[in-house]
Design a protein around this motif. Structure first.
Motif, PDB file in Angstrom:
ATOM      1  N   GLU A 169       6.172   2.455  -7.707  1.00  0.00           N
ATOM      2  CA  GLU A 169       5.688   3.433  -6.730  1.00  0.00           C
ATOM      3  C   GLU A 169       6.659   4.601  -6.608  1.00  0.00           C
ATOM      4  OE1 GLU A 169       4.336   3.667  -2.008  1.00  0.00           O
ATOM      5  OE2 GLU A 169       4.662   1.724  -2.982  1.00  0.00           O
ATOM      6  N   GLU A 172       6.792   6.575 -10.066  1.00  0.00           N
ATOM      7  CA  GLU A 172       5.642   7.453 -10.285  1.00  0.00           C
ATOM      8  C   GLU A 172       5.761   8.738  -9.483  1.00  0.00           C
ATOM      9  OE1 GLU A 172       1.471   6.147 -11.110  1.00  0.00           O
ATOM     10  OE2 GLU A 172       2.203   4.291 -10.185  1.00  0.00           O
ATOM     11  N   LYS A 173       6.328   8.663  -8.298  1.00  0.00           N
ATOM     12  CA  LYS A 173       6.525   9.870  -7.500  1.00  0.00           C
ATOM     13  C   LYS A 173       7.596  10.764  -8.112  1.00  0.00           C
ATOM     14  CE  LYS A 173       5.271   7.822  -3.022  1.00  0.00           C
ATOM     15  NZ  LYS A 173       5.798   7.414  -1.686  1.00  0.00           N
TER      16      LYS A 173
END
Length: 291
Positions: A169, A172-173
């Motif tokens: 998470e 990916e950011k």
């Protein structure tokens, strides 16, 4: 994963490269429309490489110990191997010729003080030193600020592969091209496995990622390999926003296995302005360069 089996590596690498080449792309007639194998047959690779079928079959079963450089070159050409794949094949062959040897513990160790001085002297660009396992061993102040999301965790040494696969998470950011990054990381780890198949820390890392990440298992099974080279990286930094950076990775001859990576941007670009803002932010936070 308790070991990286060399014969299995050879078998799976060669068969995967063979499977991706259609006969017509190799200049061969594709007789019949119902081929039982994907890509080339073993006898077709043998024909293209100028070796006997029995000899190539032995190679693909994991026996590269007796293969000359000329034969390896011919097989590489027949399989349309790129530079990284060709180097990987030769590394596997070299390992086959030498003694197997026991697993070796190669722990991440602090870099020489002189190398930290080099990093600290690079004041206008993020720069860091890592090893082939993606352990981050030393950074300058700007690299500490640039990779703040990855270095925020308590585990040391910080490791890019763990961040990419085990904290998806956040990764990916941070990485604009996350799908490409996950492929590159697995491919470079496999390249390292070809160089150092008995590295205990590498075996443990691959085992951990394989156990905890289905995405890693998929990428690892592809048998792809990559070299650490120059390129481009697009990041989304939580403080300064989007950064489109040029990346240069250089091996350190006096410290085998270590890589110096520097991130830059052309003058006058938004990314250059972003790096300048990043440097100001790092200075205002009083961040040091420790990892």
């Amino acid at each position: 994963m308790t070991t990286i089996d060399l014969r299995t590596e050879i078998k799976e690498f060669l068969s995967s490269r063979r499977a991706r080449i259609a006969p017509e792309h190799a200049g061969l007639p594709a007789y019949g429309g119902n081929r039982r194998v994907e890509g080339l047959r073993r006898e077709e690779v043998a024909l293209l490489a100028g070796v006997s079928v029995d000899y190539y079959v032995r190679m693909e079963r994991g026996s590269l110990a007796g293969a000359s450089d000329g034969v390896l070159d011919a097989v590489a050409a027949a399989l349309h191997l790129d530079e990284a794949e060709r180097e990987h094949l030769f590394q596997l062959a070299r390992r086959s010729r030498g003694p197997g040897g026991p697993r070796r513990r190669r722990p991440a160790v602090p870099v020489r003080p002189a190398l930290q001085q080099v990093l600290d002297a690079i004041t206008d660009a993020p720069a860091w030193i890592c090893n082939g396992r993606y352990d981050v061993l030393a950074v300058n102040q700007q690299a500490r600020a640039l990779y703040a999301p990855m270095l925020a965790g308590p585990r040391r040494p910080a490791n890019t592969a763990r961040f990419v696969y085990l904290d998806p998470e956040a990764a990916e950011k941070f990485f604009v091209d996350y799908d490409r990054i996950v492929g590159d990381v697995a491919a470079k780890l496999r390249m390292e496995a070809g160089r150092n198949p008995h590295d205990e820390e590498l075996i443990a890392l691959v085992g951990e990622l394989s156990t905890r990440s289905a995405l890693f298992r998929k990428r690892w099974a592809s048998q792809d390999v990559r070299l650490h080279r120059s390129g481009h990286k697009r990041l989304h930094h939580p403080v300064v926003g989007r950064l489109d950076l040029d990346v240069e990775s250089m091996e350190l001859p006096a410290d085998p296995g270590l890589l110096l990576t520097v991130y830059t941007a052309p003058a006058g670009t938004a990314a250059a302005d972003g790096l300048a803002l990043l440097a100001s932010w790092a200075a205002s936070q009083g961040q040091d360069a420790s990892v």
